[in-house]
Motif scaffolding. Structure first.
Motif, PDB file in Angstrom:
ATOM      1  N   ALA A 137       0.979  -1.246   0.108  1.00  0.00           N
ATOM      2  CA  ALA A 137       0.077  -0.049  -0.084  1.00  0.00           C
ATOM      3  C   ALA A 137       0.814   1.254   0.016  1.00  0.00           C
ATOM      4  O   ALA A 137       0.576   2.332  -0.576  1.00  0.00           O
ATOM      5  CB  ALA A 137      -0.899  -0.091   1.118  1.00  0.00           C
ATOM      6  N   GLU A 189       0.631   4.421  -2.863  1.00  0.00           N
ATOM      7  CA  GLU A 189       0.773   5.762  -2.461  1.00  0.00           C
ATOM      8  C   GLU A 189       1.681   6.551  -3.193  1.00  0.00           C
ATOM      9  O   GLU A 189       1.216   7.676  -3.664  1.00  0.00           O
ATOM     10  CB  GLU A 189       0.370   5.957  -1.036  1.00  0.00           C
ATOM     11  CG  GLU A 189      -0.047   7.334  -0.654  1.00  0.00           C
ATOM     12  CD  GLU A 189       1.169   8.376  -0.529  1.00  0.00           C
ATOM     13  OE1 GLU A 189       0.812   9.613  -0.490  1.00  0.00           O
ATOM     14  OE2 GLU A 189       2.188   7.705  -0.363  1.00  0.00           O
ATOM     15  N   VAL A 201      -6.624   2.732   2.687  1.00  0.00           N
ATOM     16  CA  VAL A 201      -5.602   3.666   2.514  1.00  0.00           C
ATOM     17  C   VAL A 201      -6.164   4.987   2.337  1.00  0.00           C
ATOM     18  O   VAL A 201      -7.341   5.173   2.492  1.00  0.00           O
ATOM     19  CB  VAL A 201      -5.385   3.416   0.856  1.00  0.00           C
ATOM     20  CG1 VAL A 201      -4.555   1.840   0.874  1.00  0.00           C
ATOM     21  CG2 VAL A 201      -6.700   3.307  -0.031  1.00  0.00           C
ATOM     22  N   THR A 206       0.202  10.613   4.103  1.00  0.00           N
ATOM     23  CA  THR A 206      -1.009  10.451   2.936  1.00  0.00           C
ATOM     24  C   THR A 206      -1.879  11.845   3.015  1.00  0.00           C
ATOM     25  O   THR A 206      -2.114  12.368   3.920  1.00  0.00           O
ATOM     26  CB  THR A 206      -1.855   9.114   3.293  1.00  0.00           C
ATOM     27  OG1 THR A 206      -1.061   8.158   3.312  1.00  0.00           O
ATOM     28  CG2 THR A 206      -2.769   8.867   2.357  1.00  0.00           C
TER      29      THR A 206
END
Length: 385
Positions: A154, A158, A186, A365
């Motif tokens: 993951a 990203e 996510v 993120t």
């Protein structure tokens, strides 16, 4: 210069990747000494007369230690080197230490601000993670962080495809020894443990299972008769093989109490996921965007390197100092090295690897637009049909 080092140790292959601060990782990046793509070894170990470990060799004479990377096996392989009995966790740690010894030569950095992430399957119980943690400490990798494989994947997603909206990604990991399906949160606000429901694994699918299926097919070896394994026959059989694996996907969704409509994308990883039939079947059946790297076998290691680099950036800022990650040399079990490498094990690190790795991922993120747009040179998006 900040460097993140990632190691993925699978049953069949081991991959090491490097991520540099301030730039993209992977084959397109050039460090001080030029091209530094991910490297792959067979997950085998041999020891010479001095006790030095070597990874990836299949000797003409003698025995190579294999099939030790899965610590959940009921009878996990062990080895005896000199007067030392090595557990499967010790063998995995030896592989990690061995493939990391030449990183300074690759990066041409004597004292880099660097971090290391070593991955493990998402289904490991806490005791197996603790065993691996202790083995890494004993091998001189006390600062290495442990991360679950889909969490590292993951991180690659990203990084390669840009900031993502909060949601779910289904990680379809088709490797040589089996298939693992995991739902991972996510995007911004994901929890410290992003795995949703249960990570499911089956050895009925993957490279070995498909090879065994082909071997059972009458007449395919000789090429005689209507059952000969032409390219068309292989494509048809692999398509059916992947379609059967969809039951694992739907079971994973049921366990998590979600539907495919709740999933934003499917990330395909693993060395056995290279054939185009894998992506074609998943895209047609799941009706979701399918994302796959140019070489899906490298995805986990590259994601682990990204997590390692982010952990260094989080600890040092942009100019801070961090102690080097490696205090040893080549993995050795001679009279001098045995005590240091596999002697009294170090005190366990109190913070678990999954929490440390996912915290680094969540911290970086951000919220994107309504769709995930992959970078053209980093991944391939197969639109739903």
């Amino acid at each position: 210069m900040m460097v993140g080092l990632g190691v993925s140790i699978g049953t069949v292959n081991t991959v090491r990747a490097v991520a540099y601060g301030g730039g993209k990782h992977g084959p397109g990046h050039r460090g001080r000494r030029g091209h530094c793509p991910p490297e792959t070894w067979r997950t085998t170990l041999t020891f010479d007369s001095t006790g030095t470990a070597r990874v990836g060799r299949i000797p003409k004479h003698g025995r190579a230690i294999t099939d030790f990377a899965d610590l959940t096996q009921r009878s996990a392989p062990t080895a005896r080197v000199g007067h030392r009995a090595l557990s499967a966790a010790d063998l995995v740690a030896t592989v990690a230490a061995t493939v990391l010894t030449d990183v300074r030569e690759l990066t041409d950095v004597r004292e880099p601000e660097s971090g290391v992430t070593v991955t493990h399957p998402a289904g490991y119980p806490p005791q197996r993670v603790d065993d691996l943690r202790e083995a890494l400490d004993a091998a001189g990798l006390e600062q290495a962080v442990l991360a679950a494989e889909p969490v590292a994947a993951a991180a690659w997603l990203e990084d390669a495809c840009g900031p993502m909206m909060p949601g779910l990604a289904l990680v379809y990991d088709l490797g040589g020894s089996g298939l693992r399906v995991t739902l991972v949160r996510v995007g911004a606000g994901c929890p410290t443990d992003p795995v949703v429901g249960e990570s499911l694994r089956s050895s009925d699918f993957g490279g070995r299972a498909f090879g065994a299926q082909m071997a059972r097919r009458s007449g395919w070896r000789s090429g005689d008769g209507s059952n000969a394994a032409s390219d068309a026959v292989i494509t048809e059989l692999r398509t059916k093989h992947v379609r059967k694996s969809l039951g694992m996907v739907y079971k994973c969704l049921r366990v998590a109490d979600v539907t495919m409509a709740d999933v934003d994308c499917v990330l395909v990883i693993g060395g056995a996921a290279r054939p185009p039939e894998v992506v074609d079947v998943l895209a047609a059946a799941l009706a979701r965007p399918i994302i796959v790297a140019p070489d899906p076998e490298h995805t986990v290691a590259e994601g682990a390197a990204i997590l390692a680099r982010r952990s260094v950036e989080g600890e040092t800022g942009t100019t801070g100092h961090r102690r080097g990650w490696w205090r040893g040399g080549p993995a050795r079990l001679g009279r001098v090295g045995a005590g240091r490498l596999f002697g009294r094990r170090a005190v366990r690190v109190t913070a678990t690897a999954a929490i440390a790795a996912t915290a680094a991922l969540c911290a970086t993120t951000a919220v994107a637009g309504d769709a995930t747009i992959p970078a053209a040179d980093a991944c391939v998006a197969h639109p739903c049909r």
